[in-house]
Design a protein around this motif. Structure first.
Motif, mmCIF file in Angstrom:
data_model
loop_
_atom_site.group_PDB
_atom_site.id
_atom_site.type_symbol
_atom_site.label_atom_id
_atom_site.label_comp_id
_atom_site.label_asym_id
_atom_site.label_seq_id
_atom_site.Cartn_x
_atom_site.Cartn_y
_atom_site.Cartn_z
ATOM 1 N N LEU A 20 0.856 -1.191 0.000
ATOM 2 C CA LEU A 20 0.000 0.000 0.000
ATOM 3 C C LEU A 20 0.892 1.241 0.000
ATOM 4 C CD1 LEU A 20 -2.570 -1.204 2.672
ATOM 5 C CD2 LEU A 20 -2.862 -1.197 0.193
ATOM 6 N N LYS A 21 0.626 2.169 -0.892
ATOM 7 C CA LYS A 21 1.480 3.346 -1.076
ATOM 8 C C LYS A 21 1.052 4.446 -0.117
ATOM 9 C CE LYS A 21 1.954 2.203 -5.978
ATOM 10 N NZ LYS A 21 1.692 2.664 -7.374
ATOM 11 N N TYR A 22 1.822 4.612 0.957
ATOM 12 C CA TYR A 22 1.389 5.588 1.951
ATOM 13 C C TYR A 22 1.681 7.026 1.538
ATOM 14 C CZ TYR A 22 6.225 5.192 3.886
ATOM 15 O OH TYR A 22 7.584 5.175 4.079
ATOM 16 N N HIS A 78 10.874 10.953 8.684
ATOM 17 C CA HIS A 78 9.771 11.576 7.945
ATOM 18 C C HIS A 78 8.907 10.514 7.283
ATOM 19 C CE1 HIS A 78 11.807 15.804 7.437
ATOM 20 N NE2 HIS A 78 11.432 15.559 8.676
ATOM 21 N N ASP A 79 9.543 9.488 6.704
ATOM 22 C CA ASP A 79 8.777 8.407 6.072
ATOM 23 C C ASP A 79 7.953 7.650 7.105
ATOM 24 O OD1 ASP A 79 9.845 9.095 3.640
ATOM 25 O OD2 ASP A 79 11.080 7.295 3.410
ATOM 26 N N CYS A 80 8.570 7.315 8.229
ATOM 27 C CA CYS A 80 7.856 6.567 9.264
ATOM 28 C C CYS A 80 6.661 7.357 9.803
ATOM 29 C CB CYS A 80 8.803 6.209 10.402
ATOM 30 S SG CYS A 80 10.067 4.997 9.970
ATOM 31 N N GLU A 138 8.682 16.231 12.002
ATOM 32 C CA GLU A 138 7.406 15.765 11.481
ATOM 33 C C GLU A 138 7.443 15.579 9.969
ATOM 34 O OE1 GLU A 138 3.897 14.070 12.190
ATOM 35 O OE2 GLU A 138 5.130 14.989 13.745
ATOM 36 N N GLY A 139 8.060 16.505 9.273
ATOM 37 C CA GLY A 139 8.056 16.448 7.817
ATOM 38 C C GLY A 139 6.723 16.893 7.247
ATOM 39 N N GLU A 140 6.679 17.003 5.930
ATOM 40 C CA GLU A 140 5.456 17.439 5.251
ATOM 41 C C GLU A 140 5.081 16.479 4.138
ATOM 42 O OE1 GLU A 140 6.138 21.435 3.984
ATOM 43 O OE2 GLU A 140 6.118 22.248 6.028
ATOM 44 N N LEU A 141 5.369 15.207 4.332
ATOM 45 C CA LEU A 141 5.093 14.205 3.307
ATOM 46 C C LEU A 141 3.645 13.737 3.377
ATOM 47 C CD1 LEU A 141 8.300 11.983 3.635
ATOM 48 C CD2 LEU A 141 7.873 13.837 2.009
ATOM 49 N N HIS A 167 -1.790 13.853 4.657
ATOM 50 C CA HIS A 167 -2.432 13.834 5.974
ATOM 51 C C HIS A 167 -1.578 14.522 7.029
ATOM 52 C CE1 HIS A 167 -5.231 11.060 4.115
ATOM 53 N NE2 HIS A 167 -4.208 10.301 3.749
ATOM 54 N N THR A 168 -1.006 15.649 6.669
ATOM 55 C CA THR A 168 -0.081 16.336 7.575
ATOM 56 C C THR A 168 -0.773 16.879 8.829
ATOM 57 O OG1 THR A 168 -0.354 18.336 6.237
ATOM 58 C CG2 THR A 168 1.549 16.934 5.761
ATOM 59 N N ARG A 169 -2.091 16.984 8.801
ATOM 60 C CA ARG A 169 -2.808 17.446 9.991
ATOM 61 C C ARG A 169 -3.112 16.314 10.969
ATOM 62 N NH1 ARG A 169 -7.196 22.044 7.945
ATOM 63 N NH2 ARG A 169 -5.658 23.454 6.993
ATOM 64 N N LYS A 170 -2.905 15.095 10.537
ATOM 65 C CA LYS A 170 -3.078 13.950 11.428
ATOM 66 C C LYS A 170 -1.861 13.816 12.338
ATOM 67 C CE LYS A 170 -7.054 12.118 10.154
ATOM 68 N NZ LYS A 170 -8.174 11.898 11.104
#
Length: 324
Positions: free
Chosen positions: A36-38, A116-118, A164-167, A170-173
């Motif tokens: 699944l491509k997160y 950031h990926d995790c 946190e990163g911005e990837l 769903h950056t607000r989650k």
């Protein structure tokens, strides 16, 4: 003229006998949604596998346990979490969902790309909590070696914007997790060479220096940022640590000092010290320690795991040993 028919019959019987020895798909207590491509892109490292138990009550939401693979941040794969005594053992109880996540390795991207990926993967899963029946406030992470480091980072860096990163979409989650299982992960990169090891961690080509993109002692600010112990705070989730006293790759001291730092902040933390143990985790520990730890914190079952000293099973039960 009869020979082809006999051969065909023999092949059919052989296939039937072979097939009878294979587990049927419907016999597995879970099923897996793979790759699944997160982040929605085409990088195979930025994918995850989701384990869903076959039997649960309609509408029931379950805690999620996320596996993060090891490999010195330069090798390894999310498939390692498919080992029978890892995520499958927990999901087979019917009390947990599971996931194994990939992340970019240090030959592709340097720190903080890995965390950031995790975090993006955790946010993606939390955003789909209703779809998959995930309890959004009961997410645990479990990793070994470099994966233990990243699991610990997720535990101690909750709410830190610079990590946190911005990837993703769903950056607000939230990317916070509610429990951490750390098996022999580095916690303080700049202190690793203070204790015996087969690796010179300060060297330019050490796994830690490759992660940072420079010799760690010459990039101390970045090395400190990449050290879970730097970010320990009172609102961190419960931790369970495993570490062998004879680990020649990640010194035992790394789990010891992280455990002490968490306790100083009054965070629940338990250390399983494996006397004479190396850079491995016995497969029996999943049901003996990991599952009770999760059951206590997510279901209020049993009792909190205390600090323990246990003998190494290396050499006594080699079939049960799981590499990083």
């Amino acid at each position: 003229m009869k020979l082809p028919c006999i051969q065909a019959l023999g092949a059919l019987l052989l296939f039937s006998a072979f097939a009878q020895g294979l587990p049927k798909l419907d016999e597995l207590p879970y099923w897996v949604k793979r790759d699944l491509k997160y982040l929605g892109g085409e990088n195979p490292r930025q994918t995850l596998d989701l384990f869903i138990p076959n039997k649960r009550m309609e509408g029931e939401i379950l805690p999620l346990v996320v596996w993060i693979h090891g490999g010195g941040w330069r090798s390894g794969d999310k498939k390692s979490g498919h080992a029978p005594n890892r995520i499958p053992a927990l999901v087979s109880t019917g009390r947990y969902l599971g996931a194994t996540i990939g992340y970019r390795l240090s030959d592709e991207a340097q720190w903080p790309a890995q965390i950031h990926d995790c975090k993006a993967a955790i946010r993606w899963l939390r955003a789909r909590s209703e779809k998959f029946g995930i309890h959004p406030d009961k997410i645990a992470v479990w990793g070994t070696s470099a994966g233990g480091h990243l699991a610990s980072m997720l535990g101690t860096s909750g709410g830190l914007s610079e990590l946190e990163g911005e990837l993703g979409k769903h950056t607000r989650k939230s990317s916070r997790v509610q429990a951490v299982v750390n098996a022999y992960g580095p916690s303080a990169l700049l202190q690793m060479d203070d204790h015996p090891s087969k690796i010179i961690h300060n060297a330019p080509y050490s796994p830690e220096s490759k992660l940072i993109g420079a010799p760690i002692q010459k990039a101390k600010a970045k090395a400190l940022q990449a050290s879970p112990i730097t970010h320990v705070s009172a609102d961190d989730p419960p931790f369970l640590h495993f570490h062998g006293t004879h680990d020649q790759l990640v010194p035992f001291h790394q789990s010891e000092i992280l455990h002490e730092a968490l306790l100083t902040k009054e965070v629940s933390s338990s250390l399983i010290t494996i006397q004479g143990g190396g850079h491995r985790l016995d497969a029996s520990y999943t049901l003996k320690y990991v599952l009770p730890f999760l059951d206590f914190h997510f279901y209020d079952l049993g009792m909190e795991i205390p600090d323990l000293n246990v003998p190494s099973l290396n050499g006594e039960n080699s079939k049960n040993r799981i590499p990083r």
